[in-house]
Design an enzyme around this catalytic site. Structure first.
Site, PDB file in Angstrom:
ATOM      1  N   LYS A  25      27.578 -12.404  21.360  1.00 37.35           N
ATOM      2  CA  LYS A  25      26.325 -13.087  21.706  1.00 37.35           C
ATOM      3  C   LYS A  25      25.141 -12.389  21.030  1.00 37.35           C
ATOM      4  CE  LYS A  25      24.156 -11.578  25.227  1.00 37.35           C
ATOM      5  NZ  LYS A  25      23.645 -11.188  26.546  1.00 37.35           N
ATOM      6  N   ARG A  30      20.844 -12.883  17.093  1.00 40.07           N
ATOM      7  CA  ARG A  30      20.014 -12.146  16.123  1.00 40.07           C
ATOM      8  C   ARG A  30      20.204 -12.725  14.718  1.00 40.07           C
ATOM      9  NH1 ARG A  30      20.986  -8.504  20.019  1.00 40.07           N
ATOM     10  NH2 ARG A  30      19.825  -6.558  20.300  1.00 40.07           N
ATOM     11  N   ASP A  52      24.057 -19.627  25.577  1.00 43.91           N
ATOM     12  CA  ASP A  52      22.951 -18.808  25.042  1.00 43.91           C
ATOM     13  C   ASP A  52      22.690 -19.105  23.568  1.00 43.91           C
ATOM     14  OD1 ASP A  52      22.673 -17.630  27.499  1.00 43.91           O
ATOM     15  OD2 ASP A  52      22.979 -15.568  26.813  1.00 43.91           O
ATOM     16  N   ASN A  97      18.782 -19.316  30.321  1.00 44.62           N
ATOM     17  CA  ASN A  97      18.613 -17.959  30.849  1.00 44.62           C
ATOM     18  C   ASN A  97      19.026 -16.954  29.776  1.00 44.62           C
ATOM     19  OD1 ASN A  97      18.084 -15.872  32.562  1.00 44.62           O
ATOM     20  ND2 ASN A  97      19.859 -16.198  33.898  1.00 44.62           N
ATOM     21  N   SER A 174      15.782  -3.218  26.557  1.00 37.82           N
ATOM     22  CA  SER A 174      15.675  -2.904  25.125  1.00 37.82           C
ATOM     23  C   SER A 174      15.346  -4.156  24.318  1.00 37.82           C
ATOM     24  CB  SER A 174      16.994  -2.319  24.624  1.00 37.82           C
ATOM     25  OG  SER A 174      18.010  -3.322  24.632  1.00 37.82           O
ATOM     26  N   GLN A 175      15.544  -5.327  24.936  1.00 32.59           N
ATOM     27  CA  GLN A 175      15.308  -6.580  24.200  1.00 32.59           C
ATOM     28  C   GLN A 175      13.844  -6.717  23.776  1.00 32.59           C
ATOM     29  OE1 GLN A 175      16.818  -9.912  26.421  1.00 32.59           O
ATOM     30  NE2 GLN A 175      18.918  -9.176  26.401  1.00 32.59           N
ATOM     31  N   ASP A 317      26.185  -4.089  30.422  1.00 33.65           N
ATOM     32  CA  ASP A 317      26.993  -5.303  30.611  1.00 33.65           C
ATOM     33  C   ASP A 317      28.447  -4.941  30.918  1.00 33.65           C
ATOM     34  OD1 ASP A 317      24.632  -6.476  29.942  1.00 33.65           O
ATOM     35  OD2 ASP A 317      25.335  -7.481  28.128  1.00 33.65           O
ATOM     36  N   ASN A 340      18.389  -1.603  35.675  1.00 32.29           N
ATOM     37  CA  ASN A 340      18.055  -2.916  35.100  1.00 32.29           C
ATOM     38  C   ASN A 340      19.104  -4.001  35.383  1.00 32.29           C
ATOM     39  OD1 ASN A 340      19.927  -2.419  33.067  1.00 32.29           O
ATOM     40  ND2 ASN A 340      18.466  -2.682  31.379  1.00 32.29           N
ATOM     41  N   GLU A 345      20.959 -11.645  35.028  1.00 29.89           N
ATOM     42  CA  GLU A 345      21.226 -13.021  35.464  1.00 29.89           C
ATOM     43  C   GLU A 345      21.005 -13.210  36.965  1.00 29.89           C
ATOM     44  OE1 GLU A 345      22.229 -11.600  32.962  1.00 29.89           O
ATOM     45  OE2 GLU A 345      23.235 -12.871  31.501  1.00 29.89           O
ATOM     46  N   HIS A 389      27.665 -15.134  34.665  1.00 31.07           N
ATOM     47  CA  HIS A 389      28.945 -15.116  33.954  1.00 31.07           C
ATOM     48  C   HIS A 389      29.730 -13.833  34.150  1.00 31.07           C
ATOM     49  CE1 HIS A 389      26.790 -13.129  30.324  1.00 31.07           C
ATOM     50  NE2 HIS A 389      25.978 -13.127  31.348  1.00 31.07           N
ATOM     51  N   ARG A 390      29.014 -12.697  34.170  1.00 28.18           N
ATOM     52  CA  ARG A 390      29.762 -11.418  34.255  1.00 28.18           C
ATOM     53  C   ARG A 390      30.315 -11.162  35.655  1.00 28.18           C
ATOM     54  NH1 ARG A 390      29.424  -9.893  29.273  1.00 28.18           N
ATOM     55  NH2 ARG A 390      27.418 -10.239  28.259  1.00 28.18           N
ATOM     56  N   LYS A 415      27.753 -19.209  29.725  1.00 30.42           N
ATOM     57  CA  LYS A 415      26.591 -18.512  29.127  1.00 30.42           C
ATOM     58  C   LYS A 415      27.002 -17.743  27.877  1.00 30.42           C
ATOM     59  CE  LYS A 415      22.576 -15.710  30.372  1.00 30.42           C
ATOM     60  NZ  LYS A 415      22.483 -14.624  29.410  1.00 30.42           N
TER      61      LYS A 415
HETATM   62  O1  LIG Z   1      19.831  -6.991  22.883  1.00 26.55           O
HETATM   63  C1  LIG Z   1      20.806  -7.556  23.383  1.00 26.55           C
HETATM   64  O2  LIG Z   1      21.528  -8.334  22.727  1.00 26.55           O
HETATM   65  C2  LIG Z   1      21.139  -7.280  24.788  1.00 26.55           C
HETATM   66  C3  LIG Z   1      20.611  -6.183  25.423  1.00 26.55           C
HETATM   67  C4  LIG Z   1      20.931  -5.829  26.819  1.00 26.55           C
HETATM   68  O3  LIG Z   1      19.820  -6.159  27.620  1.00 26.55           O
HETATM   69  P1  LIG Z   1      18.719  -5.081  28.129  1.00 26.55           P
HETATM   70  O4  LIG Z   1      18.190  -4.382  26.955  1.00 26.55           O
HETATM   71  O5  LIG Z   1      17.735  -5.938  28.824  1.00 26.55           O
HETATM   72  O6  LIG Z   1      19.463  -4.163  29.068  1.00 26.55           O
HETATM   73  C5  LIG Z   1      22.154  -6.569  27.335  1.00 26.55           C
HETATM   74  O7  LIG Z   1      22.252  -6.426  28.736  1.00 26.55           O
HETATM   75  C6  LIG Z   1      22.097  -8.029  26.963  1.00 26.55           C
HETATM   76  O8  LIG Z   1      23.221  -8.721  27.459  1.00 26.55           O
HETATM   77  C7  LIG Z   1      22.073  -8.200  25.472  1.00 26.55           C
HETATM   78  C1  LIG Z   2      22.107  -9.504  30.523  1.00 32.63           C
HETATM   79  C2  LIG Z   2      22.752 -10.454  29.858  1.00 32.63           C
HETATM   80  O1  LIG Z   2      22.171 -11.477  29.188  1.00 32.63           O
HETATM   81  P1  LIG Z   2      20.742 -11.692  28.494  1.00 32.63           P
HETATM   82  O2  LIG Z   2      21.009 -11.667  27.039  1.00 32.63           O
HETATM   83  O3  LIG Z   2      20.272 -13.021  28.985  1.00 32.63           O
HETATM   84  O4  LIG Z   2      19.836 -10.559  28.928  1.00 32.63           O
HETATM   85  C3  LIG Z   2      24.236 -10.463  29.812  1.00 32.63           C
HETATM   86  O5  LIG Z   2      24.801 -11.205  28.992  1.00 32.63           O
HETATM   87  O6  LIG Z   2      24.889  -9.750  30.592  1.00 32.63           O
END
Ligand SMILES: O=C(O)C1=C[C@@H](OP(=O)(O)O)[C@@H](O)[C@H](O)C1
Ligand SMILES: C=C(OP(=O)(O)O)C(=O)O
Length: 429
Positions: A25, A30, A52, A97, A174-175, A317, A340, A345, A389-390, A415
């Site tokens: 994902k 990205r 997603d 989401n 980190s997103q 995750d 976090n 979700e 989903h998890r 998702k």
């Molecule tokens: O950058 C990404 O692809 C992700 C970063 C993580 O989130 P956080 O940085 O919010 O923990 C992870 O939980 C998410 O499923 C995907």
């Molecule tokens: C946190 C998750 O998703 P999201 O990319 O929506 O943050 C996840 O997939 O566990």
């Protein structure tokens, strides 16, 4: 959105076999965004087909990005815009989401001209985005909160981003930093980003930087404390991107082998993966599993599992998979530094504590940790999945005791992994 049915998993005696894990994902979304921003055409192979990713694809389509999907949707040829996603008129983009669509698009849509509303499912309106917005505003971004301050939905008027020295709070997701990094090269001037607070989920930044490099942009990373990005650049298509299998999705199959006997090999993600979640296998090994790696696979075998006390901030995750694996260990397991989980979700700390108790575990739910003492025998239960989903996927492991487990709303795996229960069934004896 998923339907409200139930799936009854009868007790699983053992598992064995091989699974090809669908695309990541994190890499899929990205790659789609960078391909859309890049000069030239990009063929993305092994793209994940899940909710997603469909949200990202729909948004790009609305924004006028030209792409073609193969019949099975695993190959996507994206015609890059060679810069910002400029659109005239008003656009409402529904992002479900999907954090990996909402956060990166928030930054990217500040780059070009257009009026955008970024919206999603109700849970998205409870997932914070303030740290990202606060970092973008000093760069000239024009972003309004349409409901609660600090949360989507957002109204963005794209006017371009300038440069300078900015700070971003990295303590919740980190997103936000990923979003900023991916858009920074297209700002008009250089940007230096200082990270405030402890950066969570750090390995996801490596995924971001690795993919940016494949699209021809390098970033100076000063030990994850600050990052310098040259402005006024453009991304250049590498021609082709191969998406690795999803390491978080792999975790359920590896855990199943470690818990119940037999050997499972997952293909698509291997020892040199860019995804931090392959470190999940180290935690399984620490619990006693036998793990081996190849270029394109990870294999786990039966073990006698012990409880562990681990900081899993780097793999939030896959950490959920450890929580249900802990049901089968000798002694308690403590998973630390996962505050976090509360803003994903669902509130995953409360959800996991509630559902683990249903199957008989003794659970301590801390502000940022969970401690699980396994029951002598798993109790049969119907697991609520909270549209997460998890939760659905990791509780399939609870059926490895000798009690049936019902998963409510199993369709929520759409998702990130719509075929999860089908593939899981194939390794079960
Ligand atoms: O950058 C990404 O692809 C992700 C970063 C993580 O989130 P956080 O940085 O919010 O923990 C992870 O939980 C998410 O499923 C995907
Ligand atoms: C946190 C998750 O998703 P999201 O990319 O929506 O943050 C996840 O997939 O566990």
């Amino acid at each position: 959105m998923s339907s409200l049915e139930q799936l009854v998993l009868q007790p699983i005696a053992g598992v064995n076999g091989e699974v090809i894990i669908p695309g990541s994902k994190s890499l899929s979304n990205r790659a789609l965004l960078l391909a859309a921003l890049a000069e030239g055409e990009t063929r993305i192979k092994n793209l994940l087909d899940s909710d997603d990713i469909r949200h990202m694809l729909n948004a790009l389509e609305q924004l006028g990005v030209d792409y073609q999907l193969s019949d099975d949707r695993s190959v996507c040829l994206v015609k890059g815009k060679g810069g910002a996603l400029v659109a005239s008129g008003r656009y409402e983009l529904f992002l479900g989401n999907a954090g990996t669509a909402m956060r990166p698009l928030t930054a990217a849509l500040c780059l070009g001209g257009g009026d955008f509303t970024l919206t999603g499912e109700p849970r998205m309106f409870e997932r914070p985005i303030k740290h990202l917005v606060d970092a973008l505003l000093p760069l000239g971004a024009n972003i309004e909160y349409l409901q609660a301050a600090g949360y989507p939905p957002l109204k963005i008027t794209g006017t371009g981003l300038t440069g300078g020295e900015i700070a971003i709070d990295g303590s919740i997701s980190s997103q936000f930093l990923t979003a900023l990094l991916m858009s920074a090269p297209l700002a008009s001037e250089d940007i230096t980003i200082t990270v405030k607070g402890d950066l969570v989920s750090k390995p996801y930044i490596d995924i971001t930087l690795d993919l940016m490099a494949k699209f021809g942009v390098s970033v100076t990373n000063n030990d994850y404390q600050s990052f310098s990005v040259t402005g006024g650049q453009s991304y250049r298509s590498p021609g082709e991107i191969m998406v690795e299998g999803d390491a978080s999705s792999a975790s359920y199959f590896l855990a199943a082998a470690a818990i119940s006997g037999g050997t499972v090999r997952v293909y698509g993600v291997g020892k040199n993966s860019v995804q931090g979640d392959i470190r999940f296998a180290d935690v399984l090994a620490q619990m006693g599993a036998e793990i081996s790696y190849g270029e394109d696979y990870i294999e786990a075998s039966k073990a006698k599992l012990d409880g562990v006390d681990v900081d899993l901030n780097h793999i939030p995750d896959a950490a959920m998979t450890i929580a249900t694996t802990a049901l089968f260990a000798n002694g308690p397991t403590r998973i630390r530094n996962v505050y976090n989980w509360r803003v994903k979700e669902t509130d995953r700390l409360t959800a996991m504590a509630t559902e683990l108790r249903k199957v008989g575990a003794e659970v301590v739910e801390g502000e940022d940790f969970i401690e699980i003492t396994p029951p002598a025998r798993i109790t049969s239960a119907a697991i609520d999945t909270y549209d997460d989903h998890r939760v659905a996927m990791c509780f399939s492991l609870a059926a490895m005791g000798d009690a049936a487990i019902t998963i409510n709303d199993p369709g929520c795996t759409a998702k990130t992994f719509p075929t999860y229960f089908e593939l899981f069934g194939k390794i079960c004896a």
